[in-house]
Design a protein around this motif. Structure first.
Motif, PDB file in Angstrom:
ATOM      1  N   GLN A 130      61.185 -22.197   4.116  1.00 30.10           N
ATOM      2  CA  GLN A 130      62.243 -22.187   3.103  1.00 30.10           C
ATOM      3  C   GLN A 130      63.425 -21.325   3.528  1.00 30.10           C
ATOM      4  OE1 GLN A 130      62.989 -19.320   0.941  1.00 30.10           O
ATOM      5  NE2 GLN A 130      64.629 -20.434  -0.077  1.00 30.10           N
ATOM      6  N   TYR A 134      67.200 -22.546   4.341  1.00 33.68           N
ATOM      7  CA  TYR A 134      68.262 -21.923   3.541  1.00 33.68           C
ATOM      8  C   TYR A 134      69.326 -21.305   4.441  1.00 33.68           C
ATOM      9  CZ  TYR A 134      70.280 -19.154  -0.288  1.00 33.68           C
ATOM     10  OH  TYR A 134      71.130 -18.610  -1.226  1.00 33.68           O
ATOM     11  N   ASP A 142      68.107 -25.383  -0.768  1.00 36.24           N
ATOM     12  CA  ASP A 142      66.991 -24.496  -1.084  1.00 36.24           C
ATOM     13  C   ASP A 142      65.815 -25.370  -1.502  1.00 36.24           C
ATOM     14  OD1 ASP A 142      65.232 -22.571  -1.881  1.00 36.24           O
ATOM     15  OD2 ASP A 142      66.666 -21.443  -3.100  1.00 36.24           O
ATOM     16  N   THR A 145      62.003 -24.827  -5.241  1.00 36.18           N
ATOM     17  CA  THR A 145      62.469 -25.122  -6.588  1.00 36.18           C
ATOM     18  C   THR A 145      61.294 -25.169  -7.562  1.00 36.18           C
ATOM     19  OG1 THR A 145      62.336 -27.495  -6.136  1.00 36.18           O
ATOM     20  CG2 THR A 145      64.452 -26.418  -5.752  1.00 36.18           C
ATOM     21  N   PRO A 151      66.370 -23.946  -8.280  1.00 36.21           N
ATOM     22  CA  PRO A 151      65.913 -22.972  -7.272  1.00 36.21           C
ATOM     23  C   PRO A 151      65.223 -21.779  -7.927  1.00 36.21           C
ATOM     24  CG  PRO A 151      68.161 -23.678  -6.807  1.00 36.21           C
ATOM     25  CD  PRO A 151      67.816 -24.220  -8.166  1.00 36.21           C
TER      26      PRO A 151
END
Length: 329
Positions: A130, A134, A142, A145, A151
């Motif tokens: 992640q 990002y 992102d 979630t 997010p």
């Protein structure tokens, strides 16, 4: 060839010729290979290298970060995009793993980013993936979630208001500070003037709101004790329950004080009242982080002081929107 030429010179000449010939042949092969190379592969290779550079910069120097909420209004607005200086406090060796030493330690009044103490990860592999996605997309994507596609707040950005051994309490939502070594309590504005620092605090709740909040806290104490609640207090409790923004700390203090008055012999009621009045103490090596938008911020008042060595970076520069471009102070 001249028979008088020394053998070592002949060997040196042949070696040099062979080396230059081989070098020229390799160069020709490389050029031919480049000509045959697929254009798409060229773009893919260029993208991978660019992504790798972006990842390195984001991980060890500067990270792009999107402001998820309005907790730092007016300093930072929701959806502002900023660069965070990660080198200054020491970057993580790998996302979510070992943290390297930095050049300085976080200090009072700095806007800092840190991992949300209430965040529950989905495993090391997912957390690393992640953060890589990002960073590589400059905070545009992102993958972490919730069920509604929003997010999850893995990182928080707040202002470091308190440091080692400070004490804090609130009076009608206004912060009071007792610095280390002092016996006197100061209002936040008084302390800013004494300490030579400056930052804005945004309040939404007005003094008249606290009459309702205190009445509501009193009503809850009477209600839980099985006593009759005054009509005005009952109305205040219903109104308090409908409000999105409220001061839970003032509510709890009023409820604890009323409960203690009802049952002065109750040790638990006494402890709750003392805890509500005591406020927050900042231990060694920790920081008290608060949102500038004080009435709409989940911060150190909720999850307590943050370890200074877990602060990931300092907010440095706002790059979007263009109308708000500039340094973060």
């Amino acid at each position: 060839m001249d028979q008088n030429v020394a053998p070592w010179r002949v060997a040196l000449t042949r070696t040099t010729e062979n080396f230059l010939t081989s070098r020229k042949r390799k160069k020709i092969r490389r050029i031919e290979k480049q000509k045959k190379k697929n254009v798409i592969l060229d773009w893919v290779e260029a993208f991978i290298w660019a992504a790798f550079v972006v990842l390195l910069v984001n991980q060890y120097l500067l990270q792009a970060y999107k402001i998820p909420t309005g907790s730092m209004i007016e300093t930072l607005l929701e959806n502002d995009r900023i660069f965070v200086n990660k080198a200054v406090y020491g970057p993580e060796l790998l996302p979510g793993l070992v943290k390297l030493p930095g050049f300085v330690v976080p200090t009072r009044n700095e806007v800092v980013i840190f991992e949300n103490p209430a965040y529950i990860g989905r495993g090391t592999a997912f957390d690393v993936l992640q953060r890589i996605v990002y960073m590589m997309t400059l905070s545009l994507v992102d993958i972490d979630t919730d069920r509604d596609g929003r997010p999850r707040a893995q990182f928080l950005i707040k202002r470091a208001v308190g440091v080692d051994h400070d004490r804090f309490r609130q009076v009608n939502g206004n912060l009071m500070i007792r610095p280390h070594g002092e016996v006197e309590w100061y209002t936040e504005s008084e302390f800013q003037r004494i300490a030579g620092i400056e930052y804005g605090v945004r309040r939404i709740l007005r003094p008249e709101h606290y009459e309702t909040i205190l009445r509501a806290g009193r009503a809850r104490a009477y209600e839980t004790s099985g006593l009759a609640v005054a009509p005005d207090d009952s109305v205040a409790l219903r109104e308090y329950g409908r409000n999105i923004l409220y001061d839970s700390f003032a509510f709890e203090e009023a409820r604890a004080a009323t409960q203690l008055a009802i049952t002065p012999h109750d040790r638990r009621a006494s402890m709750r009242f003392e805890a509500s009045r005591a406020g927050w103490y900042i231990p060694e090596g920790r920081m008290f982080t608060l949102g500038d938008n004080r009435d709409n911020s989940q911060d150190g008042r909720n999850f307590g002081p943050v370890r200074s060595d877990r602060v990931l970076g300092r907010a440095m520069f706002r790059y979007w929107p263009l109308a708000r471009i500039g340094l973060v102070r």
